[in-house]
Design a protein around this motif. Structure first.
Motif, PDB file in Angstrom:
ATOM      1  N   GLY A  49     -24.514  13.573  39.324  1.00  0.00           N
ATOM      2  CA  GLY A  49     -24.907  14.983  39.332  1.00  0.00           C
ATOM      3  C   GLY A  49     -26.087  15.238  38.414  1.00  0.00           C
ATOM      4  N   LYS A  50     -27.051  16.037  38.917  1.00  0.00           N
ATOM      5  CA  LYS A  50     -28.143  16.492  38.022  1.00  0.00           C
ATOM      6  C   LYS A  50     -27.514  17.328  36.920  1.00  0.00           C
ATOM      7  N   ASN A  51     -26.529  18.112  37.333  1.00  0.00           N
ATOM      8  CA  ASN A  51     -25.773  18.941  36.384  1.00  0.00           C
ATOM      9  C   ASN A  51     -24.293  18.663  36.579  1.00  0.00           C
ATOM     10  N   ILE A  52     -23.519  18.799  35.491  1.00  0.00           N
ATOM     11  CA  ILE A  52     -22.072  18.585  35.593  1.00  0.00           C
ATOM     12  C   ILE A  52     -21.356  19.718  34.844  1.00  0.00           C
ATOM     13  N   PHE A  53     -20.338  20.274  35.475  1.00  0.00           N
ATOM     14  CA  PHE A  53     -19.492  21.276  34.798  1.00  0.00           C
ATOM     15  C   PHE A  53     -18.138  20.643  34.497  1.00  0.00           C
ATOM     16  N   ILE A  54     -17.661  20.834  33.268  1.00  0.00           N
ATOM     17  CA  ILE A  54     -16.290  20.405  32.925  1.00  0.00           C
ATOM     18  C   ILE A  54     -15.405  21.638  32.976  1.00  0.00           C
ATOM     19  N   ALA A  55     -14.422  21.622  33.892  1.00  0.00           N
ATOM     20  CA  ALA A  55     -13.527  22.774  34.072  1.00  0.00           C
ATOM     21  C   ALA A  55     -12.111  22.238  34.230  1.00  0.00           C
ATOM     22  N   THR A  56     -11.692  21.442  33.244  1.00  0.00           N
ATOM     23  CA  THR A  56     -10.423  20.712  33.374  1.00  0.00           C
ATOM     24  C   THR A  56      -9.214  21.482  32.849  1.00  0.00           C
ATOM     25  N   GLY A  57      -9.403  22.710  32.377  1.00  0.00           N
ATOM     26  CA  GLY A  57      -8.271  23.589  32.126  1.00  0.00           C
ATOM     27  C   GLY A  57      -7.447  23.277  30.892  1.00  0.00           C
ATOM     28  N   SER A  58      -6.149  23.557  31.013  1.00  0.00           N
ATOM     29  CA  SER A  58      -5.256  23.464  29.850  1.00  0.00           C
ATOM     30  C   SER A  58      -3.885  22.960  30.272  1.00  0.00           C
ATOM     31  N   GLU A  59      -3.060  22.670  29.289  1.00  0.00           N
ATOM     32  CA  GLU A  59      -1.669  22.251  29.539  1.00  0.00           C
ATOM     33  C   GLU A  59      -0.779  22.904  28.491  1.00  0.00           C
ATOM     34  N   ALA A  60       0.540  22.928  28.757  1.00  0.00           N
ATOM     35  CA  ALA A  60       1.481  23.532  27.814  1.00  0.00           C
ATOM     36  C   ALA A  60       1.466  22.747  26.510  1.00  0.00           C
ATOM     37  N   THR A  61       1.483  23.465  25.389  1.00  0.00           N
ATOM     38  CA  THR A  61       1.598  22.799  24.091  1.00  0.00           C
ATOM     39  C   THR A  61       3.049  22.350  23.922  1.00  0.00           C
ATOM     40  N   PRO A  62       3.269  21.062  23.660  1.00  0.00           N
ATOM     41  CA  PRO A  62       4.656  20.611  23.518  1.00  0.00           C
ATOM     42  C   PRO A  62       5.243  21.029  22.169  1.00  0.00           C
ATOM     43  N   PHE A  63       6.562  21.078  22.084  1.00  0.00           N
ATOM     44  CA  PHE A  63       7.211  21.361  20.804  1.00  0.00           C
ATOM     45  C   PHE A  63       7.624  20.033  20.192  1.00  0.00           C
ATOM     46  N   PRO A  64       7.137  19.746  18.969  1.00  0.00           N
ATOM     47  CA  PRO A  64       7.429  18.437  18.376  1.00  0.00           C
ATOM     48  C   PRO A  64       8.927  18.158  18.315  1.00  0.00           C
ATOM     49  N   GLY A  65       9.330  17.024  18.807  1.00  0.00           N
ATOM     50  CA  GLY A  65      10.741  16.637  18.731  1.00  0.00           C
ATOM     51  C   GLY A  65      11.570  17.048  19.938  1.00  0.00           C
ATOM     52  N   LEU A  66      11.010  17.856  20.834  1.00  0.00           N
ATOM     53  CA  LEU A  66      11.746  18.234  22.051  1.00  0.00           C
ATOM     54  C   LEU A  66      11.007  17.642  23.244  1.00  0.00           C
ATOM     55  N   THR A  67      11.619  16.676  23.901  1.00  0.00           N
ATOM     56  CA  THR A  67      10.934  16.043  25.029  1.00  0.00           C
ATOM     57  C   THR A  67      11.108  16.893  26.284  1.00  0.00           C
ATOM     58  N   ILE A  68       9.989  17.198  26.903  1.00  0.00           N
ATOM     59  CA  ILE A  68      10.017  18.005  28.127  1.00  0.00           C
ATOM     60  C   ILE A  68      10.517  17.146  29.287  1.00  0.00           C
ATOM     61  N   ASP A  69      11.604  17.568  29.950  1.00  0.00           N
ATOM     62  CA  ASP A  69      12.030  16.851  31.159  1.00  0.00           C
ATOM     63  C   ASP A  69      11.915  17.750  32.395  1.00  0.00           C
ATOM     64  N   GLU A  70      11.470  18.986  32.182  1.00  0.00           N
ATOM     65  CA  GLU A  70      11.311  20.017  33.225  1.00  0.00           C
ATOM     66  C   GLU A  70      12.641  20.340  33.932  1.00  0.00           C
ATOM     67  N   GLU A  71      13.755  19.962  33.338  1.00  0.00           N
ATOM     68  CA  GLU A  71      15.060  20.374  33.885  1.00  0.00           C
ATOM     69  C   GLU A  71      15.864  21.118  32.836  1.00  0.00           C
ATOM     70  N   LYS A  72      16.077  20.449  31.692  1.00  0.00           N
ATOM     71  CA  LYS A  72      16.803  21.125  30.603  1.00  0.00           C
ATOM     72  C   LYS A  72      15.836  21.670  29.558  1.00  0.00           C
ATOM     73  N   VAL A  73      14.813  20.891  29.268  1.00  0.00           N
ATOM     74  CA  VAL A  73      13.759  21.366  28.368  1.00  0.00           C
ATOM     75  C   VAL A  73      12.503  21.514  29.219  1.00  0.00           C
ATOM     76  N   ILE A  74      12.115  22.775  29.428  1.00  0.00           N
ATOM     77  CA  ILE A  74      11.092  23.026  30.446  1.00  0.00           C
ATOM     78  C   ILE A  74       9.870  23.739  29.866  1.00  0.00           C
ATOM     79  N   THR A  75       8.743  23.602  30.571  1.00  0.00           N
ATOM     80  CA  THR A  75       7.578  24.457  30.330  1.00  0.00           C
ATOM     81  C   THR A  75       7.599  25.491  31.464  1.00  0.00           C
ATOM     82  N   SER A  76       6.536  26.262  31.573  1.00  0.00           N
ATOM     83  CA  SER A  76       6.467  27.236  32.671  1.00  0.00           C
ATOM     84  C   SER A  76       6.562  26.539  34.024  1.00  0.00           C
ATOM     85  N   THR A  77       6.096  25.289  34.108  1.00  0.00           N
ATOM     86  CA  THR A  77       6.145  24.572  35.388  1.00  0.00           C
ATOM     87  C   THR A  77       7.594  24.359  35.840  1.00  0.00           C
TER      88      THR A  77
END
Ligand code: FAD
Ligand code: NAD
Length: 471
Positions: free
Chosen positions: A140-168
């Motif tokens: 690309g002559k020009n490039i845009f970075i638009a890679t967004g964001s992700e949920a900030t994890p809580f230290p010590g709590l592993t996200i499994d998206e079933e019992k410990v979940i983010t918005s997803t």
């Protein structure tokens, strides 16, 4: 993409920032490619954010209304049951309709859509690991970075998206939990907490600060909102910090204590939603290959024209500075393309609205009262309750207020804060007023149709420069 061909613009990320920039570039006749790794366009917002959450908010509100709020309206209903699977299906239909719509817009505007994960090889070349297997490269002559964001994890709590979940996980639970703990009383915590509370979960929100709503919400509005959500059955533990958790049992145990220190307490729940903010996402992007760095919060550093220190590489949306909002990403996308093509563009960061889609909704634009006090600005304020608005009364939906803040001397509007029915639609008028530098008298002297909720908006403006009629 053929290796030989160089695009005018390559965009990494097909979220709101990336796809809007791609369409705008295509419309201007640029040769443009957009790389997206998720397999569908629209990013967080369309796939796992704004759109699915609003589908669930709307339908859970309808369910809650039918369960609790029909008798006084003269509607007798029989047994009401929740079909969560069908509610999720409705959500998926909205999402897939919209994401496919963007694919159509890409075709219409000659945007090449590359399904894969992009990483910088050098300052003009992006290597792409294709979703369907294999690799390619695009220059690309020009490039845009638009890679967004992700949920900030809580230290010590592993996200499994079933019992410990983010918005997803919170937009995809398979059954209604009996008990849910929400860590973080910001927008995600309150929106998703509302959904599951309405569907029958006992929801407790644990918030570190002394008020809910996250950054930006006016203190008075936050207090009133908390009162209204408490009335709906949500529980709040403010000034409380989460120390850690234990997921080993069938339920999750969360240890909390007063933010200033004090006695520890253990709370248990079937599901814990971690909603303590989001952080920029640049993993695997190969920034080190081109010498680009992020700040201490992971944000790509840019100038006013969205340029990184490599001038032909720009960045927009959640991955860089400013509020993490879809409409902010969209404004930046348009402005960044205008800079690219014409050399000038503009985003008014002082007039980006915020909306929380609970019921009632909360919406604001401009500065709040605590910010004006801290900056020692002399201001006046006027407000109007929906309980005195004729339309809200006919709708039996009268909770909330509209509040104006205006300069004490010039009457120029500095901020507008609403909690009430349809606040999210109503704030558009406030944004326009702010954009045009209106005074509260300007709004007050503008005719608003009767009977509409927007008359509460007009009367709050009247109360700011003079007196309201109906209160
Ligand atoms: P994203 O939407 O995150 O898009 C970035 C895309 O880049 C992603 O699809 C990702 O897969 C892709 N990507 C990342 N790295 C690579 C790579 N190396 N190669 C290829 N692709 C890559 N905002 C609102 O304004 N209103 C709302 O109601 C609202 N509700 C929300 C609800 C939830 C639950 C959440 C989580 C967010 C919500 N938001 C809302 C925020 C909104 O989703 C974001 O502000 C918006 O999506 C930002 O757009 P973006 O394009 O910057 O980033
Ligand atoms: P947020 O910043 O809105 O709120 C996070 C909350 O968590 C804050 O109140 C903070 O004080 C609290 N917190 C932080 N650490 C904590 C801890 N250790 N213990 C207890 N509380 C803690 O973030 P969010 O709600 O996760 O949302 C993320 C982003 O997504 C926001 O920028 C938001 O704008 C965007 N979003 C927008 C919408 C919308 O526009 N309707 C909806 C959802 C998400």
């Amino acid at each position: 993409a053929s290796e030989a061909e160089e695009k005018d613009l390559v965009i990494i990320g097909g979220g709101v920032a990336g796809y809007v920039a791609a369409i705008k570039a295509g419309q201007a006749g640029l040769k443009v490619a957009c790389i997206e790794k998720r397999g569908s366009l629209g990013g967080t917002c369309l796939n796992v954010g704004c759109i699915p959450s609003k589908s669930l908010l709307n339908n859970s509100h309808l369910y809650h209304t039918i369960l609790h709020d029909t008798k006084a309206r003269g509607i007798e209903v029989g047994d009401v049951t929740l079909n969560l699977g069908a509610m999720m299906k409705a959500k998926e239909t909205s999402v897939s309709g919209l994401t496919k719509g963007i694919e159509f817009l890409f075709k219409k505007n000659n945007v090449e859509y590359i399904k894969g994960t992009g990483a910088f090889k050098d300052e003009h070349t992006v290597a792409v690991n294709l979703v369907e297997g294999g690799e390619t490269e695009v220059r690309g002559k020009n490039i845009f970075i638009a890679t967004g964001s992700e949920a900030t994890p809580f230290p010590g709590l592993t996200i499994d998206e079933e019992k410990v979940i983010t918005s997803t996980g919170a937009i995809a639970l398979k059954e209604v939990p009996k008990k849910m703990i929400v860590i973080g009383g910001g927008i995600i915590g309150l929106e998703m907490g509302s959904v599951w509370s309405r569907l029958g979960a006992e929801v407790t929100v644990v918030e570190y600060l002394g008020q809910i709503g996250g950054p930006g919400m006016d203190n008075e509005i936050a207090k009133l909102t908390q009162k209204l959500l408490t009335k709906q059955g949500m529980k709040f533990k403010l000034n409380t910090k989460v120390m850690g958790g234990d997921v080993s049992t069938s339920s999750v145990a969360i240890n909390v204590e007063a933010a200033k220190g004090g006695k520890e307490e253990s709370l248990d729940a079937d599901v814990v939603l971690v909603a303590i903010g989001r952080r920029p996402y640049t993993a695997g992007l190969g920034l080190e290959n081109i010498g680009l760095e992020t700040d201490e919060r992971g944000r790509l550093i840019i100038d006013q024209e969205f340029r990184t220190k490599i001038p032909h590489i720009r960045s927009i949306g959640d991955v860089t500075f400013g509020p993490m909002l879809a409409h902010k990403a969209e404004e930046e996308a348009v402005a960044a393309i205008e800079y690219l093509i014409k050399g000038y563009g503009h985003v008014n960061y002082g007039a980006i609205p915020s909306v929380m889609y609970t019921h009632p909704e909360v919406a604001w634009v401009g500065q709040n009262e605590q910010e004006l006090k801290a900056a020692d600005v002399k201001y006046k304020t006027g407000s109007f309750p929906f309980s005195a608005n004729s339309r809200a009364k006919t709708n039996l939906d009268t909770e909330g207020i509209v509040k104006f803040l205006a300069d004490a001397k010039t009457d120029r509007i500095l901020g507008i804060h609403i909690v009430g029915p349809n606040a999210g639609e109503m704030i558009a008028e406030g944004v326009l007023a702010l954009e045009y530098g209106a005074s509260s008298e300007d709004v007050a002297r503008t005719s608003h149709a009767h009977p509409t909720l927007s008359e509460a908006f007009k009367e709050a403006a009247m109360a700011t420069y003079d007196k309201a009629i109906h209160y």
